[in-house]
Design a protein around this motif. Structure first.
Motif, PDB file in Angstrom:
ATOM      1  N   GLN A  53      -4.471   9.423   7.259  1.00  0.00           N
ATOM      2  CA  GLN A  53      -4.428   8.305   6.320  1.00  0.00           C
ATOM      3  C   GLN A  53      -3.477   7.205   6.802  1.00  0.00           C
ATOM      4  O   GLN A  53      -3.733   6.018   6.590  1.00  0.00           O
ATOM      5  N   LEU A 100       0.951   5.520   0.068  1.00  0.00           N
ATOM      6  CA  LEU A 100       0.284   6.790   0.330  1.00  0.00           C
ATOM      7  C   LEU A 100       1.112   7.910  -0.285  1.00  0.00           C
ATOM      8  O   LEU A 100       2.284   8.071   0.038  1.00  0.00           O
ATOM      9  N   LYS A 142       0.841  -1.196   0.000  1.00  0.00           N
ATOM     10  CA  LYS A 142       0.000   0.000   0.000  1.00  0.00           C
ATOM     11  C   LYS A 142       0.877   1.247   0.000  1.00  0.00           C
ATOM     12  O   LYS A 142       1.810   1.359   0.797  1.00  0.00           O
ATOM     13  N   PHE A 152      -5.293   3.902   6.743  1.00  0.00           N
ATOM     14  CA  PHE A 152      -4.895   3.107   5.581  1.00  0.00           C
ATOM     15  C   PHE A 152      -3.731   2.170   5.885  1.00  0.00           C
ATOM     16  O   PHE A 152      -3.578   1.118   5.265  1.00  0.00           O
ATOM     17  N   ARG A 202      -3.410   5.434  -2.210  1.00  0.00           N
ATOM     18  CA  ARG A 202      -4.263   6.521  -1.736  1.00  0.00           C
ATOM     19  C   ARG A 202      -3.422   7.797  -1.723  1.00  0.00           C
ATOM     20  O   ARG A 202      -2.191   7.731  -1.747  1.00  0.00           O
ATOM     21  N   ARG A 244       0.252   9.565  -8.843  1.00  0.00           N
ATOM     22  CA  ARG A 244      -0.681   8.439  -8.829  1.00  0.00           C
ATOM     23  C   ARG A 244      -0.663   7.702 -10.163  1.00  0.00           C
ATOM     24  O   ARG A 244      -0.662   6.464 -10.221  1.00  0.00           O
TER      25      ARG A 244
END
Length: 350
Positions: A41, A5, A3, A45, A30, A18
């Motif tokens: 986040q 960020l 993941k 997240f 994210r 992104r």
């Protein structure tokens, strides 16, 4: 799937970043628009890696980074315009625990982010498996500063030097060097030359920062200079640092990059030129944290010829790439944690 960020106050930059990572298909992504949003986040997240802009309103990147590395450490890659003015802030981010940094070309809001697409993906991908380190506190800096004041610097002697300590390092290097170099005594009999993969806009500030906390004098190599004990030489970024001789004296120089080498200053080139100027048993080579394999082949050959080499162990390496390759080639005389390396250098030179 790891993941990611992405934190940036510019909506355009968030869109560009992104897009780069969505095209890899390798990340769940994210975004966050500022420091406080990033902290929220991180909690919700729980990203495996964070890209973090330095210059943001309300809560800047350094404040946000300090909060992340204190409360919930994880790999962070700083994304910033790499100028001399921004160098101190980016180096401070390394001190606070950031794994690496990537240049934001063209300024704060860039339309040329594709120019660093490959570097961005490589560094963030490597950071996923990097070891996060908590923010270093004030006491550690005070301890190093006091050590530097207690041990007076020696006057640099003239003539030929007996040997040379070579250090190669990349990702995670600034903070690792700040763990190692202040522990070397002011009367170290051999000079130290460092090839740290770093932009030329940073190496001058980095040398000045190290000079404030080390017993040995620390200078950036900007041109030919005589090698003298009592001094640490930091190779200028965006160039290669090499060893040679002039009028019977060994010198260290900054020269244009060898295009055959991918990373600069090139560790491989530093070690090979040192072998031309010194007998192998008068060289100590240390391979520290970093992705890739720069310097591993040259250091393995150095050990085979009678030199002494150290590979940083996986236990302390932020990214266990360069030292792992040296070990794989059978080129490490010893494998040690970063904190054990200065003691071993002192022992070998005692």
């Amino acid at each position: 799937m790891p993941k990611l960020l992405i934190v940036d106050d510019s909506a355009l930059m968030r869109k560009h970043l992104r897009s780069i990572f969505e095209e890899t298909g390798a990340f769940e992504i994210r975004t966050a628009r500022n420091g406080q949003d990033a902290l929220d986040q991180v909690a919700a997240f729980d990203p495996d890696v964070v890209t973090l802009d330095i210059n943001m309103p309300d809560m800047d990147g350094l404040t946000c980074l300090g909060e992340i590395m204190t409360a919930a450490p994880r790999p962070v890659v700083m994304v910033s315009s790499l100028t001399r003015a921004s160098a101190p802030a980016t180096l401070e981010a390394m001190q606070l625990g950031a794994v690496d940094y990537v240049e934001k070309p063209g300024g704060t809001v860039s339309l040329n982010i594709d120019a660093i697409r490959r570097e961005m993906v490589e560094k963030v991908t490597a950071a996923v498996s990097a070891k996060p380190r908590r923010a270093r506190g004030l006491l550690s800096r005070v301890r190093h500063t006091r050590q530097a004041t207690v041990q007076p610097r020696r006057a640099a002697p003239l003539g030929r030097v007996g040997g040379l300590v070579l250090i190669g390092v990349s990702t995670g290097g600034p903070r690792t060097l700040e763990d190692i170099l202040p522990e070397l005594p002011g009367n170290l009999p051999w000079p130290v030359v460092v090839a740290q993969h770093m932009p030329g806009t940073f190496t001058g500030s980095f040398a000045q920062r190290l000079d404030r906390i080390c017993s040995l004098e620390v200078v950036e190599v900007t041109g030919p200079a005589p090698l003298t004990p009592g001094r640490i030489y930091i190779g200028r970024g965006d160039a290669d640092v090499v060893i040679g001789s002039r009028l019977g004296r060994q010198i260290v120089s900054s020269v244009p990059c060898d295009p055959a080498m991918r990373w600069h200053p090139s560790v491989e080139r530093l070690v090979r030129t040192a072998r031309e100027a010194f007998p192998a048993d008068h060289l100590i080579a240390v391979q520290l944290t970093g992705m890739g394999d720069d310097g591993a082949a040259a250091m393995a050959e150095l050990r085979a010829a009678g030199g002494r080499t150290i590979a940083e162990s996986e236990a302390s390496a932020v990214v266990f790439g360069m030292p792992a390759e040296l070990i794989r080639l059978g080129g490490a005389s010893l494998t040690l944690t970063a904190r054990a390396i200065p003691g071993q250098i002192r022992t070998w030179l005692s």
